[in-house]
Scaffold this motif. Structure first.
Motif, short mmCIF file in Angstrom:
data_model
loop_
_atom_site.label_atom_id
_atom_site.label_comp_id
_atom_site.label_asym_id
_atom_site.label_seq_id
_atom_site.Cartn_x
_atom_site.Cartn_y
_atom_site.Cartn_z
N GLN A 191 0.63 -1.15 -0.12
CA GLN A 191 0.05 -0.12 -0.06
C GLN A 191 0.97 1.07 -0.14
OE1 GLN A 191 -2.97 -0.75 -0.19
NE2 GLN A 191 -4.31 1.02 0.68
N GLU A 192 1.84 1.18 0.76
CA GLU A 192 2.73 2.49 0.74
C GLU A 192 3.38 2.49 -0.51
OE1 GLU A 192 6.35 4.00 3.43
OE2 GLU A 192 5.81 2.06 3.67
N ALA A 193 3.97 1.56 -0.91
CA ALA A 193 4.80 1.73 -2.55
C ALA A 193 3.80 2.13 -3.48
CB ALA A 193 5.37 0.13 -2.80
N ALA A 194 2.45 1.78 -3.34
CA ALA A 194 1.40 2.25 -4.32
C ALA A 194 1.16 3.52 -4.51
CB ALA A 194 0.34 1.38 -4.24
N ILE A 195 1.11 4.12 -3.03
CA ILE A 195 1.06 5.58 -3.12
C ILE A 195 2.17 6.47 -3.33
CG2 ILE A 195 0.25 7.58 -1.04
CD1 ILE A 195 -1.24 5.39 0.40
N LEU A 196 3.41 6.06 -2.91
CA LEU A 196 4.39 6.78 -3.46
C LEU A 196 4.69 6.82 -4.62
CD1 LEU A 196 6.90 5.60 -0.45
CD2 LEU A 196 5.88 7.83 -0.55
N ALA A 197 4.11 5.77 -5.61
CA ALA A 197 4.23 5.46 -6.84
C ALA A 197 3.35 6.57 -7.54
CB ALA A 197 4.17 4.18 -7.47
N ILE A 198 2.38 6.57 -7.02
CA ILE A 198 1.25 7.54 -7.54
C ILE A 198 1.66 9.12 -7.50
CG2 ILE A 198 -1.26 8.60 -7.39
CD1 ILE A 198 -1.86 5.63 -6.59
N PHE A 199 2.35 9.35 -6.26
CA PHE A 199 2.66 10.68 -6.41
C PHE A 199 3.93 10.96 -7.14
CE2 PHE A 199 1.33 10.71 -1.54
CZ PHE A 199 0.04 11.21 -1.92
N ALA A 200 4.66 9.87 -7.22
CA ALA A 200 5.95 10.35 -8.20
C ALA A 200 5.55 10.34 -9.51
CB ALA A 200 6.80 9.35 -7.94
N GLU A 201 4.57 9.49 -10.09
CA GLU A 201 3.99 9.68 -11.35
C GLU A 201 3.37 11.02 -11.89
OE1 GLU A 201 1.87 6.18 -14.55
OE2 GLU A 201 1.85 6.17 -12.33
N VAL A 202 2.62 11.32 -10.97
CA VAL A 202 1.75 12.55 -11.28
C VAL A 202 2.74 13.90 -11.16
CG1 VAL A 202 -0.19 14.17 -10.37
CG2 VAL A 202 -0.27 11.72 -10.21
N SER A 203 3.73 13.84 -10.52
CA SER A 203 4.66 15.11 -10.43
C SER A 203 5.50 14.72 -11.64
CB SER A 203 5.56 14.52 -9.16
OG SER A 203 5.13 14.58 -8.00
N CYS A 204 5.90 13.43 -12.28
CA CYS A 204 6.65 13.42 -13.41
C CYS A 204 5.75 13.91 -14.54
CB CYS A 204 7.04 12.18 -13.53
SG CYS A 204 8.14 11.62 -14.88
N ALA A 205 4.39 13.49 -14.37
CA ALA A 205 3.68 14.00 -15.75
C ALA A 205 3.45 15.60 -15.71
CB ALA A 205 2.28 13.23 -15.60
N LYS A 206 3.36 16.12 -14.73
CA LYS A 206 3.28 17.63 -14.59
C LYS A 206 4.71 18.18 -14.97
CE LYS A 206 0.05 18.11 -10.61
NZ LYS A 206 -0.31 18.76 -9.29
N ALA A 207 5.61 17.63 -14.68
CA ALA A 207 6.95 18.30 -15.29
C ALA A 207 7.07 17.99 -16.97
CB ALA A 207 8.05 17.62 -14.68
N LEU A 208 6.22 16.85 -17.11
CA LEU A 208 6.48 16.69 -18.59
C LEU A 208 5.47 17.68 -19.53
CD1 LEU A 208 7.13 15.00 -21.17
CD2 LEU A 208 4.95 13.41 -20.68
N VAL A 209 4.37 18.02 -18.91
CA VAL A 209 3.50 19.07 -19.25
C VAL A 209 4.32 20.58 -19.37
CG1 VAL A 209 1.47 20.46 -19.06
CG2 VAL A 209 1.41 18.10 -18.57
N GLU A 210 5.10 20.80 -18.46
CA GLU A 210 5.72 22.17 -18.42
C GLU A 210 6.92 22.03 -19.76
OE1 GLU A 210 7.24 22.54 -14.71
OE2 GLU A 210 5.35 22.99 -13.92
N GLN A 211 7.41 20.87 -19.74
CA GLN A 211 8.48 20.87 -20.75
C GLN A 211 7.84 20.94 -22.30
OE1 GLN A 211 10.67 17.25 -20.31
NE2 GLN A 211 11.80 18.15 -18.34
N ILE A 212 6.84 20.12 -22.41
CA ILE A 212 5.97 20.29 -23.77
C ILE A 212 5.66 21.65 -24.10
CG2 ILE A 212 3.74 19.84 -24.65
CD1 ILE A 212 3.88 17.02 -23.32
N LEU A 213 5.10 22.57 -23.06
CA LEU A 213 4.94 24.10 -23.37
C LEU A 213 6.23 24.68 -23.90
CD1 LEU A 213 2.51 24.64 -20.58
CD2 LEU A 213 2.00 24.26 -22.79
N LEU A 214 7.38 24.40 -23.12
CA LEU A 214 8.40 25.05 -23.40
C LEU A 214 9.12 24.62 -24.74
CD1 LEU A 214 10.07 25.22 -19.92
CD2 LEU A 214 9.24 26.83 -20.93
#
Length: 291
Positions: free
Chosen positions: A74-97
């Motif tokens: 359960q702990e690994a799943a929650i941490l992985a979700i947070f990391a994936e959403v943060s990486c996806a947000k960084a990807l959106v910023e890079q796409i705009l740039l």
């Protein structure tokens, strides 16, 4: 909560209703045998307490191991979700740039890349009803109106294709590669680690533990100083034990699948992804659906 409490309450009610009659039936049919000259002899049951203690020890070891494994999953799943959403947000910023921020133009590379990320959020992060091993074969139908191909496409693969047109972007490629790695961690954390046989063993140990308690109570009925108050006390203790053991196993079985039940990660997932989806819908100029 219902999936956990309802079986436990039913086990408690059945224990109160059937425990006295089962104890009397066992005591007079199995623990008393006919002797010579019409007398009766009580069967020796000295090994039952030791056997019940052994079964309780094995049950405790299995339960402790199962809870530890489920908590780590359960702990690994929650941490992985947070990391994936943060990486996806960084990807959106890079796409705009990288793509110049032409997100309002429907057929621009920037808009198409943002739609790829939006499809990834809607159809991969929120995807339910399939095993994680099957979800690794990410396959999403193309939504392009002018597409004449019925092939299934991966939005991240399509995003890499868009970033390779013209001047290739190493930053976008590296972020997508990292996103794939984090996605694999999430799918691995959400995959069931323990087989169904493990819980069949736990339920079997629970049944043996309760049967040992019934056998001890049935042997106590044959004692001369046994009273009705003693039977009522044993019934209450047995009902509480049945409720506690059943609730414990139901909690473990509910945690067994992190994507369903009371102890799931869906609430964390929806809350984390919702902000990213609103950002993408705002950039694309479309309305965000309510969940």
């Amino acid at each position: 909560g219902v999936r956990v409490l309802l079986p436990a309450v039913l086990a408690c009610i059945c224990s109160v209703h059937f425990f006295p009659s089962v104890c009397y039936w066992l005591a007079h049919n199995f623990f008393v045998e006919e002797a010579t000259y019409g007398t009766t002899k009580i069967v020796s049951l000295s090994l039952i307490p030791q056997l019940a203690q052994l079964i309780g020890l094995v049950f405790s070891v299995f339960t402790n191991f199962t809870f530890q494994a489920m908590y780590e999953q359960q702990e690994a799943a929650i941490l992985a979700i947070f990391a994936e959403v943060s990486c996806a947000k960084a990807l959106v910023e890079q796409i705009l740039l990288v793509f110049g921020g032409e997100n309002r133009i429907p057929n621009s590379r920037c808009a198409r890349a943002l739609r790829c990320v939006r499809n990834y959020c809607a159809r991969d992060l929120r995807r339910r009803g399939s095993r994680s091993a099957q979800q690794l074969r990410l396959a999403i139908k193309s939504e392009q109106k002018n597409s004449t191909s019925s092939l299934l496409q991966d939005p991240l693969e399509e995003l890499l294709f868009l970033s390779s047109i013209g001047d290739p972007s190493d930053h976008v490629y590296a972020t997508v590669k990292e996103l794939r790695k984090i996605r694999a961690n999430r799918l691995g954390a959400l995959e069931r680690k323990l087989p169904a046989l493990h819980f069949f063993i736990l339920y079997g140990l629970q049944a043996l533990l309760l049967l040992g308690f019934i056998a001890e109570s049935a042997s106590a009925i044959l004692k001369p100083d046994f009273t009705l108050s003693d039977l009522q006390l044993q019934t209450a203790v047995f009902a509480i034990s049945a409720f506690a053991l059943t609730a414990c196993l139901r909690v473990l079985q509910d945690i067994w699948s992190p994507k369903s039940g009371a102890y799931n990660v869906d609430a964390v997932l929806v809350t984390s992804v919702m902000g990213l989806e609103k950002q993408l819908d705002g950039l694309l100029g479309i309305s965000t659906p309510s969940y």
